[in-house]
Scaffold this active site. Structure first.
Site, PDB file in Angstrom:
ATOM      1  N   CYS A 120     -18.843  37.763 -10.521  1.00 31.86           N
ATOM      2  CA  CYS A 120     -18.023  36.690  -9.720  1.00 31.86           C
ATOM      3  C   CYS A 120     -18.252  36.753  -8.170  1.00 31.86           C
ATOM      4  CB  CYS A 120     -16.555  36.938 -10.305  1.00 31.86           C
ATOM      5  SG  CYS A 120     -16.117  37.094 -11.764  1.00 31.86           S
TER       6      CYS A 120
ATOM      7  N   GLY B 169     -21.062  32.356 -10.638  1.00 33.27           N
ATOM      8  CA  GLY B 169     -20.084  32.141 -11.593  1.00 33.27           C
ATOM      9  C   GLY B 169     -19.726  30.541 -11.858  1.00 33.27           C
TER      10      GLY B 169
ATOM     11  N   ASN C  64     -13.678  40.711  -8.227  1.00 37.71           N
ATOM     12  CA  ASN C  64     -14.913  40.702  -8.460  1.00 37.71           C
ATOM     13  C   ASN C  64     -15.544  42.125  -8.907  1.00 37.71           C
ATOM     14  OD1 ASN C  64     -17.960  40.645  -8.663  1.00 37.71           O
ATOM     15  ND2 ASN C  64     -18.143  40.652  -6.435  1.00 37.71           N
ATOM     16  N   GLY C  65     -15.990  42.093 -10.121  1.00 33.84           N
ATOM     17  CA  GLY C  65     -16.386  43.442 -10.773  1.00 33.84           C
ATOM     18  C   GLY C  65     -15.791  43.755 -11.820  1.00 33.84           C
TER      19      GLY C  65
ATOM     20  N   TYR D  44     -31.686  39.914  -8.474  1.00 32.41           N
ATOM     21  CA  TYR D  44     -31.236  38.721  -8.996  1.00 32.41           C
ATOM     22  C   TYR D  44     -30.041  37.958  -8.493  1.00 32.41           C
ATOM     23  CZ  TYR D  44     -29.898  35.503 -12.505  1.00 32.41           C
ATOM     24  OH  TYR D  44     -29.351  34.452 -13.416  1.00 32.41           O
TER      25      TYR D  44
END
Ligand code: AMP
Ligand code: SF4
Length: 469
Positions: free
Chosen positions: A15, A41, A115-116, A255
């Protein structure tokens, strides 16, 4: 006819979070920033704002441009905002799990996004439920809210500190109240979070590319284990943990992040290009052209071409207009060569010995398909060079590679992977090469080494079998 989500059989990004403190048109700025981070996301998104009197929120399942229009942005009033783009790495994918979450509480309403992944969320959730907490969602994010409000006698910052000390894993949180914003990062610094300056206020973002899009100026990263508070008096900092290390996720460079983002002060494009250079030194091969798999591998392909002196070519074209959903071609059409995402350029590929650069191999399905496409178009040889090491272990910190089974390199050595993919030769970047490319020696590289920077609790049990390496 069968309708499918394009992501059905794929692994995913994580995210992205964003925050605005004291800048006019906060919801609009958040909209543009979330749009710039859409690659992190595509499943859901949301914005929560405040004008100092109350919180306003809107969220939904879909891409930023599908969920937000003028009307929703106008509804989200005020100069403070937080926003989120989601891919569900933990919890389900329903609308209840779309962030930011909003909470009404007698001690003050607040909103929260994250996020995570929290690796001990199951244990904490069970404990909280036994003590009377009722959760609205299955997402990890709500846990922080319950922990913050566990003891209302504590000051808000003390409550946040205590809550964060309970959590293990990789995370970045932003909390909004009627008069403050809090930004925080896990003590291992696994997930990125940066601060920018804009007019008389501040912005906070998972990726710095969002700052450039809205015209904000990067000032610094939130440090591992740090809580940065934004109030009318400005920005202040406190640390919630003593044992802090900077283990930024290596996959951010390889990435996830956009090439124009700087993560922990290192530009993503530059690190990818350097990875391509190092790869050319570590694994040279005689060939006619170098191709990159669009988009995330193009920087590495340029680096490999420059270092090897073999020309870089645009031999693979990506369809930019793939929506979130599309009608997948039937097997029959696929067998006939109908391609949705990537197409080789026949005039470039035919009769050539090709070096094909990809940033990573996860399941191996993409590489296998591309090698076949190139051969079908008349390539003489296809040599794959991967700008990261073999992925042998799952990620438990917010990246959707949760089990050993989905990692081709967890069970197969390089030669076996080459055979499955069907290329003429295959080589991966070394661990040292990856560190050299980013210039960072203490990144998290757990998916390449199996050495995790935190305890893992139950996650490792859920990851199925052990790798054979
Ligand atoms: P695969 O076909 O499973 O080997 O996927 C490899 C491709 O997916 C590479 O070309 C990468 O660009 C991309 N990739 C790597 N990691 C992820 C991830 N966590 N989520 C989505 N795509 C990824
Ligand atoms: Fe990133 Fe891999 Fe570490 Fe997960 S395990 S945080 S993907 S480097």
């Amino acid at each position: 006819m069968e309708y499918k989500t394009i992501d059905d059989n794929e692994i995913h990004e994580e995210c992205g979070v964003f925050g605005v403190f004291n800048v006019k048109n906060a919801s609009e700025l958040t909209y543009y920033a979330l749009h710039a981070m859409q690659h992190r996301g595509q499943e859901g998104c949301g914005i929560v704002t405040t004008d100092g009197t109350r919180l306003y929120g809107h969220r939904g399942v879909g891409m930023v441009k599908e969920i937000f229009h003028e009307q929703e942005l106008r509804y989200c009033k005020g100069d403070f905002a937080i926003g989120h783009v989601r891919y569900s790495t933990a919890g389900g994918s329903g609308p209840n799990n779309v962030q930011p979450f909003m909470f009404n509480h007698s001690t003050g309403d607040f909103g929260l996004c994250h996020n995570g992944n929290i690796v001990n969320s199951k244990q904490i959730r069970e404990k909280l439920e036994m003590n009377g907490s009722i959760f609205q969602s299955t997402s990890d994010t709500e846990i922080l809210a319950h922990l913050i409000k566990k003891d209302v006698t504590k000051s808000r910052i003390e409550a946040i500190k205590e809550a964060l000390n309970t959590l293990k894993g990789g995370f970045a949180f932003i909390v909004i109240t009627k008069d403050k914003l809090y930004a925080m990062r896990d003590k291992n610094g696994l997930r990125p979070l940066s601060i920018g300056k804009m007019q008389d206020g501040y912005v906070i973002s998972s990726e710095t590319c969002a700052f450039d899009v809205i015209g904000a100026e990067f000032i610094r990263d939130v440090e591992p284990g740090e809580i940065v508070t934004f109030t009318k008096d400005g920005m202040s900092s406190t640390f919630y943990a003593k044992d802090r290390v900077n283990n930024i996720c290596a996959m951010e460079y390889i990435y996830f992040s956009r090439p124009d983002s700087d993560i922990c002060g290192v530009n993503v494009h530059a690190s990818r290009k350097e990875a391509g250079r190092v790869l050319a030194q570590e694994a040279p091969v005689d060939a006619d052209i170098v191709l990159g798999v669009p988009d995330s591998s193009l920087s590495a392909a340029v680096g490999y071409a420059e270092e090897s002196g073999i020309p870089y070519e645009m031999g693979l074209i990506k369809n930019k207009y793939m929506g979130r959903t599309f009608i997948e071609p039937s097997q029959e059409l696929r067998d006939k060569g109908v391609r949705m995402k990537l197409s080789p350029v026949r005039s470039i590929v035919k009769g050539k010995r090709i070096i094909l650069i990809d940033d990573s191999i996860v399941r191996g399905t993409t590489s296998k398909k591309i090698v076949k496409m190139l051969r079908d178009m008349g390539a003489l040889e296809v040599h794959m060079r991967i700008a990261s090491p073999p992925m042998i272990s799952p990620c438990f910190y917010g990246v959707d590679t949760n089990t050993y089974e989905e990692l081709i390199s967890a069970y197969n050595d390089v030669e076996k992977v080459r055979e499955i993919i069907g290329c003429d030769s295959l080589a991966f970047l070394s661990h040292e090469g990856l560190k050299k490319a980013t210039g960072i020696s203490d990144m998290c590289m757990a998916c390449f080494t199996g050495h995790y920077p935190t305890e893992l609790f139950d996650s490792i049990k859920d990851a199925n079998k052990e790798s054979k390496f």
